[in-house]
Design a protein around this motif. Sequence first.
Motif, mmCIF file in Angstrom:
data_model
loop_
_atom_site.group_PDB
_atom_site.id
_atom_site.type_symbol
_atom_site.label_atom_id
_atom_site.label_comp_id
_atom_site.label_asym_id
_atom_site.label_seq_id
_atom_site.Cartn_x
_atom_site.Cartn_y
_atom_site.Cartn_z
ATOM 1 N N LEU A 1 0.768 -1.129 -0.013
ATOM 2 C CA LEU A 1 -0.022 0.091 -0.019
ATOM 3 C C LEU A 1 0.694 1.164 0.061
ATOM 4 C CD1 LEU A 1 -2.941 -1.073 2.362
ATOM 5 C CD2 LEU A 1 -2.871 -0.972 -0.097
ATOM 6 N N ASP A 2 2.306 1.340 0.571
ATOM 7 C CA ASP A 2 3.035 2.300 0.578
ATOM 8 C C ASP A 2 3.448 2.628 -0.807
ATOM 9 O OD1 ASP A 2 3.218 3.206 3.287
ATOM 10 O OD2 ASP A 2 4.842 1.906 3.727
ATOM 11 N N ILE A 3 3.695 1.724 -1.592
ATOM 12 C CA ILE A 3 4.214 1.608 -3.305
ATOM 13 C C ILE A 3 2.985 2.383 -3.856
ATOM 14 C CG2 ILE A 3 4.802 0.545 -5.051
ATOM 15 C CD1 ILE A 3 6.530 -1.262 -3.355
ATOM 16 N N VAL A 4 1.793 1.665 -3.528
ATOM 17 C CA VAL A 4 0.371 2.302 -4.074
ATOM 18 C C VAL A 4 0.285 3.727 -3.978
ATOM 19 C CG1 VAL A 4 -2.139 2.299 -4.020
ATOM 20 C CG2 VAL A 4 -0.899 -0.046 -4.109
ATOM 21 N N ARG A 5 0.588 4.246 -2.829
ATOM 22 C CA ARG A 5 0.422 5.528 -2.649
ATOM 23 C C ARG A 5 1.323 6.630 -3.142
ATOM 24 N NH1 ARG A 5 1.408 5.268 2.692
ATOM 25 N NH2 ARG A 5 -0.765 4.597 3.516
ATOM 26 N N GLN A 6 2.670 5.831 -3.251
ATOM 27 C CA GLN A 6 3.664 6.747 -3.972
ATOM 28 C C GLN A 6 3.521 6.469 -5.588
ATOM 29 O OE1 GLN A 6 7.439 7.244 -1.722
ATOM 30 N NE2 GLN A 6 6.351 5.734 -0.346
ATOM 31 N N SER A 7 2.860 5.773 -6.061
ATOM 32 C CA SER A 7 2.873 5.613 -7.646
ATOM 33 C C SER A 7 2.499 6.803 -8.389
ATOM 34 C CB SER A 7 1.981 4.392 -8.068
ATOM 35 O OG SER A 7 2.523 3.146 -7.468
ATOM 36 N N ASP A 8 3.076 6.872 -9.350
ATOM 37 C CA ASP A 8 2.574 8.270 -10.345
ATOM 38 C C ASP A 8 1.284 7.760 -11.082
ATOM 39 O OD1 ASP A 8 5.007 10.002 -10.120
ATOM 40 O OD2 ASP A 8 5.826 7.925 -10.421
ATOM 41 N N MET A 9 0.958 6.590 -11.166
ATOM 42 C CA MET A 9 -0.257 5.932 -11.952
ATOM 43 C C MET A 9 -0.692 4.631 -11.319
ATOM 44 S SD MET A 9 -2.678 7.074 -13.846
ATOM 45 C CE MET A 9 -2.028 8.564 -14.672
ATOM 46 N N LEU A 10 -2.105 4.453 -11.186
ATOM 47 C CA LEU A 10 -2.548 3.183 -10.768
ATOM 48 C C LEU A 10 -3.380 2.450 -12.002
ATOM 49 C CD1 LEU A 10 -3.939 3.742 -7.041
ATOM 50 C CD2 LEU A 10 -1.505 3.102 -7.892
ATOM 51 N N ILE A 11 -3.014 1.389 -12.330
ATOM 52 C CA ILE A 11 -3.796 0.612 -13.424
ATOM 53 C C ILE A 11 -4.629 -0.398 -12.974
ATOM 54 C CG2 ILE A 11 -3.434 -0.390 -15.733
ATOM 55 C CD1 ILE A 11 -0.969 1.346 -16.467
ATOM 56 N N ILE A 12 -5.834 -0.546 -13.300
ATOM 57 C CA ILE A 12 -6.688 -1.368 -12.598
ATOM 58 C C ILE A 12 -7.439 -2.209 -13.847
ATOM 59 C CG2 ILE A 12 -8.483 -1.869 -10.982
ATOM 60 C CD1 ILE A 12 -6.632 0.204 -9.663
ATOM 61 N N PRO A 13 -6.726 -3.286 -14.277
ATOM 62 C CA PRO A 13 -7.656 -4.159 -15.390
ATOM 63 C C PRO A 13 -8.856 -4.767 -14.641
ATOM 64 C CG PRO A 13 -5.440 -4.857 -15.253
ATOM 65 C CD PRO A 13 -5.546 -3.997 -13.516
ATOM 66 N N CYS A 14 -9.953 -4.935 -15.405
ATOM 67 C CA CYS A 14 -11.007 -5.525 -15.048
ATOM 68 C C CYS A 14 -11.780 -6.211 -16.093
ATOM 69 C CB CYS A 14 -12.161 -4.327 -14.739
ATOM 70 S SG CYS A 14 -13.714 -5.025 -14.123
ATOM 71 N N ASN A 15 -12.388 -7.432 -15.924
ATOM 72 C CA ASN A 15 -12.775 -8.138 -17.262
ATOM 73 C C ASN A 15 -14.507 -8.121 -17.004
ATOM 74 O OD1 ASN A 15 -13.408 -10.399 -15.584
ATOM 75 N ND2 ASN A 15 -11.683 -11.506 -15.952
#
Length: 196
Positions: free
Chosen positions: A70-84
């Motif tokens: 979650l720390d890395i998620v917080r510091q990411s420049d972009m979150l990519i969420i694939p969904c089917n």
Amino acid sequence: MVISVINKKGGVGKTPFAFSIAKDLDMFLQSNDNSIIESIYPNKAKISKEPSLLENCVYDFGGFVDKGILDIVRQSDMLIIPCNELYNSILRTIETINEIQTLNKNIIVLVSDYKDEKDKNIIEEMLKSNLSDLEFFFFKHSKIIDNAMIAGLSFTELYNENVLSKLNYKNFFEEYNKLLHTLTKTKENKNVKKWA
Ligand SMILES: Nc1ncnc2c1ncn2[C@@H]1O[C@H](COP(=O)(O)OP(=O)(O)OP(=O)(O)O)[C@@H](O)[C@H]1O
Ligand SMILES: [Mg+2]
């Protein structure tokens, strides 16, 4: 630039998208989940239960999400969420986004693996009515996903293989290329801010 590809739901394409983006943008790839990335992306991919924050890295987060992740998620420049298109997958995606939106609002959703326009519209409608401020990209079902993992080639490399692959993967690649441009722009904006 740091990108996290994340969804609690398995089998949505996190690993193939994370691998292809990392290879096309010449980034490292780290994952907390078992997959073949270390063999198809030698020297640049690493699997570890506790991945460390690294510049110029794509994270493929599957399975259990602990605090370090979650720390890395917080510091990411972009979150990519694939969904089917599976109902259960859409529910898990909404759950995932609700949880991580409080940490980071830069979210791109990849509506993927749908069979036709009708399915695409249903998924989009369901996600949009439950969530706000999201950017969407659309990837119809394509063999390019499995082929990337089998051949160890990125989507761009597969598309460029020959005339037939350019024909087969045309629509998928056009959308993917738009995604790459969005990510490249994010990186440029970050650099401008850093030196401003
Ligand atoms: N556009 C698409 N075309 C074809 N398959 C797709 C597409 N989008 C997603 N997929 C799915 O992605 C699967 C491969 O991804 P994979 O199972 O590695 O996903 P994952 O999210 O990394 O799962 P896990 O959490 O288990 O690691 C394919 O078998 C297919 O079901
Ligand atoms: Mg995976």
